[in-house]
Design a protein around this motif. Structure first.
Motif, short mmCIF file in Angstrom:
data_model
loop_
_atom_site.label_atom_id
_atom_site.label_comp_id
_atom_site.label_asym_id
_atom_site.label_seq_id
_atom_site.Cartn_x
_atom_site.Cartn_y
_atom_site.Cartn_z
N LEU A 58 0.81 -1.22 0.00
CA LEU A 58 0.00 0.00 0.00
C LEU A 58 0.84 1.27 0.00
CD1 LEU A 58 -2.99 -0.96 2.35
CD2 LEU A 58 -3.04 -0.55 -0.10
N PRO A 59 1.91 1.37 0.79
CA PRO A 59 2.76 2.56 0.69
C PRO A 59 3.33 2.76 -0.71
CG PRO A 59 3.27 1.37 2.70
CD PRO A 59 2.35 0.50 1.90
N MET A 60 3.65 1.65 -1.40
CA MET A 60 4.24 1.76 -2.73
C MET A 60 3.22 2.31 -3.73
SD MET A 60 6.26 -1.20 -4.82
CE MET A 60 7.23 -1.53 -3.35
N ILE A 61 1.99 1.76 -3.73
CA ILE A 61 0.99 2.26 -4.69
C ILE A 61 0.53 3.67 -4.31
CG2 ILE A 61 0.24 -0.08 -5.23
CD1 ILE A 61 -2.32 0.51 -3.64
N LYS A 62 0.62 4.00 -3.01
CA LYS A 62 0.30 5.38 -2.61
C LYS A 62 1.31 6.35 -3.22
CE LYS A 62 -0.74 8.17 1.50
NZ LYS A 62 0.21 9.27 1.33
N ASN A 63 2.59 5.95 -3.22
CA ASN A 63 3.61 6.79 -3.85
C ASN A 63 3.36 6.93 -5.35
OD1 ASN A 63 4.88 7.12 -1.42
ND2 ASN A 63 6.44 5.56 -1.78
N ILE A 64 2.94 5.84 -6.01
CA ILE A 64 2.65 5.89 -7.44
C ILE A 64 1.50 6.85 -7.72
CG2 ILE A 64 1.81 4.55 -9.40
CD1 ILE A 64 3.24 2.12 -8.22
N ILE A 65 0.43 6.74 -6.93
CA ILE A 65 -0.76 7.57 -7.15
C ILE A 65 -0.45 9.04 -6.91
CG2 ILE A 65 -3.08 8.06 -6.28
CD1 ILE A 65 -3.27 4.99 -5.67
N GLU A 66 0.27 9.33 -5.83
CA GLU A 66 0.59 10.73 -5.53
C GLU A 66 1.56 11.32 -6.54
OE1 GLU A 66 1.95 10.70 -1.50
OE2 GLU A 66 -0.08 10.68 -0.66
N ALA A 67 2.36 10.47 -7.20
CA ALA A 67 3.24 10.97 -8.26
C ALA A 67 2.42 11.49 -9.44
CB ALA A 67 4.19 9.86 -8.72
N TYR A 68 1.19 10.99 -9.62
CA TYR A 68 0.28 11.48 -10.66
C TYR A 68 -0.58 12.65 -10.17
CZ TYR A 68 1.16 7.44 -13.70
OH TYR A 68 1.75 6.52 -14.53
N ASP A 69 -0.29 13.16 -8.95
CA ASP A 69 -1.14 14.18 -8.31
C ASP A 69 -2.54 13.64 -8.05
OD1 ASP A 69 0.87 16.10 -8.27
OD2 ASP A 69 0.40 16.78 -10.30
N GLY A 70 -2.61 12.35 -7.82
CA GLY A 70 -3.89 11.72 -7.48
C GLY A 70 -4.02 11.50 -5.99
N SER A 71 -5.01 10.70 -5.60
CA SER A 71 -5.23 10.44 -4.18
C SER A 71 -5.82 9.05 -4.00
CB SER A 71 -6.18 11.49 -3.58
OG SER A 71 -7.46 11.40 -4.18
N ILE A 72 -5.58 8.48 -2.83
CA ILE A 72 -6.16 7.20 -2.45
C ILE A 72 -6.68 7.31 -1.02
CG2 ILE A 72 -3.87 6.32 -1.80
CD1 ILE A 72 -4.93 3.51 -2.43
N VAL A 101 -9.49 5.13 -5.54
CA VAL A 101 -8.32 5.73 -6.17
C VAL A 101 -8.80 6.76 -7.19
CG1 VAL A 101 -6.29 5.33 -7.60
CG2 VAL A 101 -6.95 3.66 -5.85
N ILE A 102 -8.26 7.99 -7.10
CA ILE A 102 -8.60 9.04 -8.05
C ILE A 102 -7.34 9.46 -8.78
CG2 ILE A 102 -9.50 11.40 -8.29
CD1 ILE A 102 -11.16 10.96 -5.80
N LEU A 103 -7.36 9.37 -10.12
CA LEU A 103 -6.22 9.71 -10.94
C LEU A 103 -6.65 10.72 -11.99
CD1 LEU A 103 -4.77 6.13 -11.52
CD2 LEU A 103 -3.74 7.93 -10.10
N PRO A 104 -5.85 11.75 -12.26
CA PRO A 104 -6.21 12.71 -13.32
C PRO A 104 -6.10 12.08 -14.69
CG PRO A 104 -4.04 13.22 -12.43
CD PRO A 104 -4.60 12.11 -11.59
N LYS A 105 -6.96 12.51 -15.61
CA LYS A 105 -6.93 11.96 -16.97
C LYS A 105 -5.73 12.46 -17.75
CE LYS A 105 -11.95 11.51 -17.36
NZ LYS A 105 -13.16 11.94 -18.11
N THR A 106 -5.28 13.66 -17.43
CA THR A 106 -4.14 14.23 -18.17
C THR A 106 -2.98 14.52 -17.24
OG1 THR A 106 -5.08 16.45 -17.88
CG2 THR A 106 -5.62 15.27 -19.90
#
Length: 470
Positions: free
Chosen positions: A437-451, A465-470
């Motif tokens: 979970l810490p690893m995928i949290k880092n991935i998501i936040e690198a996209y300026d997303g949130s979990i 999980v919320i990820l921006p389209k662009t």
């Protein structure tokens, strides 16, 4: 400043009205006293003249039969003469008001006059805005013998004084209105001058952060109090930067210590069976044993398995410390999530896309990693619910974002563990290193997303999980 001007104007107007009232009353009393003195003087002169009538009570009406009207006209007041018993003897025609003749004094008035040490009574009444003042004194003959009661009454019309007061108040209010406008202008410019510096300080304080360099405040012109505040703020910024450096250093040292402990713990786990295997092989090794090759093969396989475990531990920590570079490409999230779920054979995993296709610029490998990790955690949490297990994976669009929802009806997360769920090396499972979970949290936040997640113990957990389209 505005309040002081307003209170001062109200106070001065109130005092002015009271002062005018007192001056008017005093003026009326003095005016009446002068008229009373002059009237009594004329009556005394008239009584001292030689007439055909003796100066007695019964002859007062005859002595002043015509003269009473002249006296009343000259002094502009009403003159009435009564006997010692209060019986009306003679009265003039009043000015400024109508007075019925034939009215006698009351017994109370006669008694009050007799008991008064000054042998004089003053009475005042107001009717229709006009003040009537009356005085009662004795009429004495030439030998100072009391032969009657003299009533003098004057009508005081204060309209002229009231008009004068209104004009003065109007002028005063105009002056204070001008002062009030000037006070508002001064207060506005003064407050703007003061608050301009305070606003600058306020904006700087709002921009103050612990994790970045903060600018000091510089003011060209300000009061000594504001300069003192600015100096305190600048000193605080210096101390804050020193504290931030120390805190960052302390956090790095603490993180390395924790990571070192975790790495040492994970490496010791496979080392123990490797040691036991080597010791056992050393005790039982016999070159002449006909099954030596099989035992060597078994021993080698055991060591290789433990070495693979150690290699996976090193890879996991390496991946957590350094995330792979993102390769953004236009992906159909609906299709990628579907293929990510193909590796799972559990029938209770249900894929529910809300749209037929949904494109976003993401890294395919990392997106698969996010989905598989969340679904894997859900399958592990649902093992205890063997009656009606269910995992749902939903993909939907929200504005300019992609939303992936993974829900299960497993055991849920305990309240004391909710704040630690994204902490490295935290796990409630008997195996694993707690880095998923810490690893995928880092991935998501690198996209300026949130979990985030919601969980109820015994009911299940929902990860969003919320990820921006662009």
């Amino acid at each position: 400043m505005i309040l002081l001007v307003l209170l001062a104007s109200i106070l001065i107007v109130s005092v002015t009205i009271l002062q005018y009232g007192e001056q008017t009353d005093e003026y009326n009393i003095q005016r009446f006293n002068r008229k009373e003195s002059a009237t009594k003087h004329d009556i005394e002169i008239e009584l001292k003249r030689k007439t055909t009538y003796p100066v007695t009570t019964d002859n007062l009406s005859k002595i002043f039969q015509d003269r009473i009207y002249d006296i009343a006209y000259v002094h502009k007041l009403t003159v009435s003469m009564y006997g010692m018993d209060g019986q009306l003897l003679k009265s003039s025609i009043p000015y400024n008001f109508d007075k019925k003749e034939g009215i006698n004094l009351t017994a109370a008035t006669v008694t009050e006059l007799a008991n008064n040490s000054n042998h004089k009574i003053l009475k005042t009444r107001t009717d229709k805005g006009i003040t009537y003042q009356s005085s009662y004194t004795y009429i004495n003959d030439t030998r100072f013998k009391r032969i009657g009661v003299l009533e003098l009454q004057i009508a005081q019309d204060n309209e002229e004084q009231k008009q004068e007061l209104r004009e003065f108040i109007s002028s005063l209010l105009l002056v204070y209105l001008l002062m009030f406008i000037i006070a508002i202008s001064l207060a506005y410019f003064l407050s703007s001058y003061i608050t301009r510096s305070i606003q600058t300080i306020s904006e700087k304080i709002k921009e103050t952060h612990l994790n970045k360099r903060n600018e000091k405040i510089t003011l060209n012109s300000a009061s000594s109090e504001i300069n003192s505040l600015v100096s305190s703020y600048n000193n605080m910024i210096d101390q804050l930067e020193e504290s931030a450096v120390k805190l960052a250093q302390s956090e790095r040292e603490q993180a390395w210590r924790e990571m070192a402990k975790q790495v040492a713990h994970e490496i010791k786990n496979p080392l123990t069976p490797m040691r036991l295997s080597v010791q056992s092989f050393h005790r039982r090794f016999n070159p002449e044993d006909p099954n030596i090759r099989e035992k060597m093969s078994e021993y080698s396989e055991t060591l290789i398995q433990q070495i693979d475990v150690m290699d996976s531990i090193a890879s996991a920590f390496s991946n957590f410390a350094k995330m792979p570079n993102q390769r953004r490409e236009k992906l159909d999230v609906v299709d990628i999530v579907k293929h990510s779920l193909d590796i799972f054979t559990e029938e209770y995993i249900h894929y529910i896309p809300k749209e037929t296709e949904l494109f976003a610029n993401l890294d395919k490998t990392q997106l698969i990693r996010i989905v598989t990790n969340l679904v894997k955690n859900a399958t592990q949490a649902i093992k205890e619910n063997e009656q009606n297990p269910r995992i749902e994976v939903k993909v939907t669009s929200g504005g300019n974002n992609v939303k992936i929802i993974v829900s299960d009806n497993g055991k849920g997360i305990q309240n004391e563990n909710k704040e630690l769920i994204f902490e490295p090396k935290f796990t409630t499972k008997t195996s694993g290193m707690g880095l998923g979970l810490p690893m995928i949290k880092n991935i998501i936040e690198a996209y300026d997303g949130s979990i985030n997640f919601t969980s109820t113990e015994g009911i299940g957990t929902v990860f969003t999980v919320i990820l921006p389209k662009t």
